[in-house]
Design a protein around this motif. Structure first.
Motif, PDB file in Angstrom:
ATOM      1  N   PHE A   1       0.840  -1.194   0.000  1.00  8.92           N
ATOM      2  CA  PHE A   1       0.000   0.000   0.000  1.00  8.92           C
ATOM      3  C   PHE A   1       0.879   1.250   0.000  1.00  8.92           C
ATOM      4  CE2 PHE A   1       0.861  -0.936   4.397  1.00  8.92           C
ATOM      5  CZ  PHE A   1       0.975   0.297   5.028  1.00  8.92           C
ATOM      6  N   ARG A   2       0.272   2.391  -0.226  1.00  6.36           N
ATOM      7  CA  ARG A   2       0.955   3.687  -0.331  1.00  6.36           C
ATOM      8  C   ARG A   2       2.091   3.636  -1.355  1.00  6.36           C
ATOM      9  NH1 ARG A   2       2.092   7.340   4.722  1.00  6.36           N
ATOM     10  NH2 ARG A   2       3.593   5.707   5.271  1.00  6.36           N
ATOM     11  N   GLN A   3       1.710   3.331  -2.593  1.00  7.15           N
ATOM     12  CA  GLN A   3       2.647   3.408  -3.706  1.00  7.15           C
ATOM     13  C   GLN A   3       1.896   3.988  -4.894  1.00  7.15           C
ATOM     14  OE1 GLN A   3       3.916  -0.395  -5.288  1.00  7.15           O
ATOM     15  NE2 GLN A   3       1.929  -1.342  -4.926  1.00  7.15           N
ATOM     16  N   SER A   4       2.637   4.486  -5.867  1.00  6.24           N
ATOM     17  CA  SER A   4       1.990   5.067  -7.047  1.00  6.24           C
ATOM     18  C   SER A   4       1.620   3.964  -8.036  1.00  6.24           C
ATOM     19  CB  SER A   4       2.911   6.089  -7.700  1.00  6.24           C
ATOM     20  OG  SER A   4       4.037   5.453  -8.291  1.00  6.24           O
ATOM     21  N   HIS A   5       1.145   4.346  -9.194  1.00  4.80           N
ATOM     22  CA  HIS A   5       0.670   3.420 -10.220  1.00  4.80           C
ATOM     23  C   HIS A   5       1.718   2.363 -10.536  1.00  4.80           C
ATOM     24  CE1 HIS A   5      -0.685   2.530 -14.518  1.00  4.80           C
ATOM     25  NE2 HIS A   5      -1.704   2.194 -13.756  1.00  4.80           N
ATOM     26  N   VAL A   6       1.309   1.101 -10.580  1.00  2.29           N
ATOM     27  CA  VAL A   6       2.251  -0.005 -10.777  1.00  2.29           C
ATOM     28  C   VAL A   6       2.426  -0.381 -12.244  1.00  2.29           C
ATOM     29  CG1 VAL A   6       1.794  -0.937  -8.483  1.00  2.29           C
ATOM     30  CG2 VAL A   6       0.499  -1.815 -10.460  1.00  2.29           C
TER      31      VAL A   6
ATOM     32  N   GLY B   1       2.573 -17.081 -10.589  1.00  4.24           N
ATOM     33  CA  GLY B   1       2.415 -15.781  -9.946  1.00  4.24           C
ATOM     34  C   GLY B   1       1.015 -15.238 -10.146  1.00  4.24           C
ATOM     35  N   LEU B   2       0.507 -14.583  -9.124  1.00  4.94           N
ATOM     36  CA  LEU B   2      -0.817 -13.958  -9.174  1.00  4.94           C
ATOM     37  C   LEU B   2      -0.703 -12.535  -8.629  1.00  4.94           C
ATOM     38  CD1 LEU B   2      -4.236 -15.395  -8.107  1.00  4.94           C
ATOM     39  CD2 LEU B   2      -3.422 -13.307  -7.027  1.00  4.94           C
ATOM     40  N   ALA B   3      -1.376 -11.600  -9.259  1.00 10.33           N
ATOM     41  CA  ALA B   3      -1.396 -10.220  -8.754  1.00 10.33           C
ATOM     42  C   ALA B   3      -2.745  -9.589  -9.035  1.00 10.33           C
ATOM     43  CB  ALA B   3      -0.289  -9.384  -9.400  1.00 10.33           C
ATOM     44  N   THR B   4      -3.224  -8.802  -8.089  1.00  9.37           N
ATOM     45  CA  THR B   4      -4.406  -7.973  -8.294  1.00  9.37           C
ATOM     46  C   THR B   4      -4.074  -6.574  -7.793  1.00  9.37           C
ATOM     47  OG1 THR B   4      -5.331  -8.537  -6.117  1.00  9.37           O
ATOM     48  CG2 THR B   4      -5.996  -9.914  -7.968  1.00  9.37           C
ATOM     49  N   ALA B   5      -4.773  -5.573  -8.313  1.00 10.92           N
ATOM     50  CA  ALA B   5      -4.475  -4.187  -7.927  1.00 10.92           C
ATOM     51  C   ALA B   5      -5.723  -3.331  -7.979  1.00 10.92           C
ATOM     52  CB  ALA B   5      -3.404  -3.598  -8.854  1.00 10.92           C
ATOM     53  N   ASP B   6      -5.761  -2.318  -7.103  1.00 11.36           N
ATOM     54  CA  ASP B   6      -6.785  -1.292  -7.212  1.00 11.36           C
ATOM     55  C   ASP B   6      -6.131   0.065  -6.975  1.00 11.36           C
ATOM     56  OD1 ASP B   6      -6.512  -0.846  -4.480  1.00 11.36           O
ATOM     57  OD2 ASP B   6      -8.659  -0.944  -4.063  1.00 11.36           O
ATOM     58  N   SER B   7      -6.912   1.122  -7.054  1.00  9.12           N
ATOM     59  CA  SER B   7      -6.367   2.474  -6.975  1.00  9.12           C
ATOM     60  C   SER B   7      -6.644   3.131  -5.633  1.00  9.12           C
ATOM     61  CB  SER B   7      -6.944   3.330  -8.112  1.00  9.12           C
ATOM     62  OG  SER B   7      -8.364   3.269  -8.105  1.00  9.12           O
TER      63      SER B   7
ATOM     64  N   LEU C   1      -9.409  -7.505  -1.673  1.00 12.79           N
ATOM     65  CA  LEU C   1      -8.030  -7.952  -1.513  1.00 12.79           C
ATOM     66  C   LEU C   1      -7.038  -6.789  -1.479  1.00 12.79           C
ATOM     67  CD1 LEU C   1      -7.961 -11.037  -3.923  1.00 12.79           C
ATOM     68  CD2 LEU C   1      -7.845 -11.086  -1.426  1.00 12.79           C
ATOM     69  N   CYS C   2      -7.283  -5.777  -2.298  1.00  9.26           N
ATOM     70  CA  CYS C   2      -6.288  -4.710  -2.473  1.00  9.26           C
ATOM     71  C   CYS C   2      -6.624  -3.419  -1.733  1.00  9.26           C
ATOM     72  CB  CYS C   2      -6.138  -4.392  -3.960  1.00  9.26           C
ATOM     73  SG  CYS C   2      -5.617  -5.805  -4.931  1.00  9.26           S
ATOM     74  N   GLY C   3      -7.872  -3.221  -1.389  1.00 10.54           N
ATOM     75  CA  GLY C   3      -8.268  -2.034  -0.653  1.00 10.54           C
ATOM     76  C   GLY C   3      -8.518  -2.317   0.810  1.00 10.54           C
ATOM     77  N   LEU C   4      -9.317  -3.341   1.082  1.00 12.38           N
ATOM     78  CA  LEU C   4      -9.671  -3.636   2.473  1.00 12.38           C
ATOM     79  C   LEU C   4      -8.604  -4.456   3.192  1.00 12.38           C
ATOM     80  CD1 LEU C   4     -12.341  -2.727   1.096  1.00 12.38           C
ATOM     81  CD2 LEU C   4     -13.527  -4.245   2.651  1.00 12.38           C
ATOM     82  N   LEU C   5      -8.042  -5.470   2.521  1.00 12.15           N
ATOM     83  CA  LEU C   5      -7.007  -6.281   3.164  1.00 12.15           C
ATOM     84  C   LEU C   5      -5.737  -5.475   3.413  1.00 12.15           C
ATOM     85  CD1 LEU C   5      -6.533  -9.189   4.199  1.00 12.15           C
ATOM     86  CD2 LEU C   5      -5.514  -9.710   1.971  1.00 12.15           C
ATOM     87  N   THR C   6      -5.456  -4.500   2.550  1.00  8.32           N
ATOM     88  CA  THR C   6      -4.283  -3.642   2.739  1.00  8.32           C
ATOM     89  C   THR C   6      -4.531  -2.536   3.758  1.00  8.32           C
ATOM     90  OG1 THR C   6      -4.986  -2.171   0.941  1.00  8.32           O
ATOM     91  CG2 THR C   6      -3.473  -3.969   0.362  1.00  8.32           C
ATOM     92  N   GLY C   7      -5.803  -2.273   4.078  1.00  9.51           N
ATOM     93  CA  GLY C   7      -6.139  -1.193   5.001  1.00  9.51           C
ATOM     94  C   GLY C   7      -6.369   0.144   4.331  1.00  9.51           C
ATOM     95  N   LEU C   8      -6.343   0.170   2.992  1.00  6.90           N
ATOM     96  CA  LEU C   8      -6.571   1.433   2.286  1.00  6.90           C
ATOM     97  C   LEU C   8      -8.020   1.884   2.382  1.00  6.90           C
ATOM     98  CD1 LEU C   8      -4.482   0.883  -0.984  1.00  6.90           C
ATOM     99  CD2 LEU C   8      -3.940   2.404   0.923  1.00  6.90           C
ATOM    100  N   GLY C   9      -8.926   0.935   2.533  1.00  8.15           N
ATOM    101  CA  GLY C   9     -10.345   1.265   2.614  1.00  8.15           C
ATOM    102  C   GLY C   9     -10.988   1.358   1.239  1.00  8.15           C
TER     103      GLY C   9
END
Length: 350
Positions: free
Chosen positions: A113-118, A135-141, A245-253
């Motif tokens: 979390f707290r990184q710019s566009h990947v 490998g598996l990856a998911t992302a949100d903004s 996975l990417c907003g709530l699990l990371t704590g970004l909300g």
């Protein structure tokens, strides 16, 4: 549109990023990541993004040289704070660490979390296949402005929330999936605007919730549509799971934070194939499976079946030979930045 060789485009991008304060390692990670997206045919994630990244550095939204830190970890998991560094750089470090953990634990995962566009998401799972792993990856903004209307709605409440899975094989080109859960990536709308092109029906709706083929309607209060057309609930559901996975699990909300700082949250996982079956047997069978798919008789109007990732591989071979077309609007912005940083002469952009 000018046609530029990949190595020159990488040099230009890296030089511009260094001029804005990026380290050499960061600059190369971002520039090479963008050009690799262009080579694969994903121009929406290519060098068109470099001026935006530079704008975000100037605004303080990206912090060159930021030191990423491990917030929490176990032998199989890692939580990483990117401290607003370049996402290309931070996420690659996170995936490399996850691969190392999977060498001994066989399965490993991380959140970032707290990184710019990947950038193009497939870059990270493809790191795993080079080590004989899935490998598996998911992302949100994060909580930056959203772009996708949930199925049945007309207000953007979701990100494009991509998903990528890469699998090792004996194929010449990599076998992988790289997809947005929206009908199209947001960058493809920007690309259409830059090229003065119309877009297909089903990509976006306008501010009134009507289907439109005018890409400029998107920035006038419109929204991207979820993947699936009349079955868009499938894309909408996938996007919601990625958000978890990417907003709530990371704590970004979830939702939108008013300052709008772009904040890519990522969940990534690695699976050591050798823990499940012999790697060479698996790679051989994946290749056989791909050829089995390719052998399917083509449907009407089709040139035949391609395995996942094959079209990108073919585009890369062609673009490495013949160069990459860069839309005039993007090329003009790169030249203007080179002039601003007084490096146009050394880059041959004067």
């Amino acid at each position: 549109m000018p046609i530029i060789q990949a190595d020159r485009l990488s040099r230009i991008g890296a030089a511009l990023l260094r001029a804005t304060g990026a380290s050499d390692e960061e600059a190369r990670a971002v520039a090479d990541g963008c050009v690799n997206a262009n080579l694969a045919g994903h121009d929406s994630h290519g060098v068109i993004g470099i001026p935006t990244y530079i704008d975000r550095v100037k605004a303080g939204h990206i912090v060159p040289g930021a030191e990423w830190t491990i917030v929490r970890e176990s032998p199989t998991t890692t939580v990483i704070d990117g401290h607003w560094g370049f996402g290309f750089h931070v996420n690659a470090k996170a995936m490399a660490l996850t691969i190392e953990k999977a060498r001994t634990a066989n399965v490993a995962a991380c959140t970032v979390f707290r990184q710019s566009h990947v950038g193009r998401l497939a870059a990270y799972p493809m790191m795993a296949i080079r080590e004989g792993m899935i490998g598996l990856a998911t992302a949100d903004s994060g909580r930056s402005p959203k772009h996708v209307a949930p199925f049945g709605g007309r207000e953007p409440r979701l990100g494009t929330n991509p998903l990528s899975i890469a699998v090792p094989s004996d194929l010449e080109g990599p076998f992988y999936l790289d997809m947005a859960t929206s009908a199209v990536a947001a960058g493809k709308i920007s690309l259409a605007v830059a090229r003065g092109e119309q877009i297909p029906t089903g990509w976006i709706i306008d501010a009134a919730g009507r289907h439109t083929t005018d890409p400029t309607d998107y920035r006038k209060g419109g929204a991207l549509l979820p993947l699936g057309g009349t079955e868009g609930y499938k894309g909408s559901g996938l996007a919601a799971m990625v958000e978890v996975l990417c907003g709530l699990l990371t704590g970004l909300g979830f939702g939108v934070e008013p300052t709008g700082r772009h904040n890519d949250g990522c969940f990534m996982a690695v699976f050591n194939v050798a823990a499940f079956r012999p790697l060479q047997d698996f790679k051989k069978e994946v290749a056989e499976f791909a050829r089995y798919l390719q052998a399917t008789a083509p449907s009407g109007g089709s040139k035949g079946v391609l395995y996942p990732g094959e079209i990108e591989y073919l585009r890369e071979q062609e673009r490495r030979r013949n160069g990459i077309e860069v839309e005039d609007a993007t090329w003009d912005r790169l030249r203007a930045l080179a002039t601003e940083y007084r490096i146009a002469d050394e880059l041959g952009l004067a």
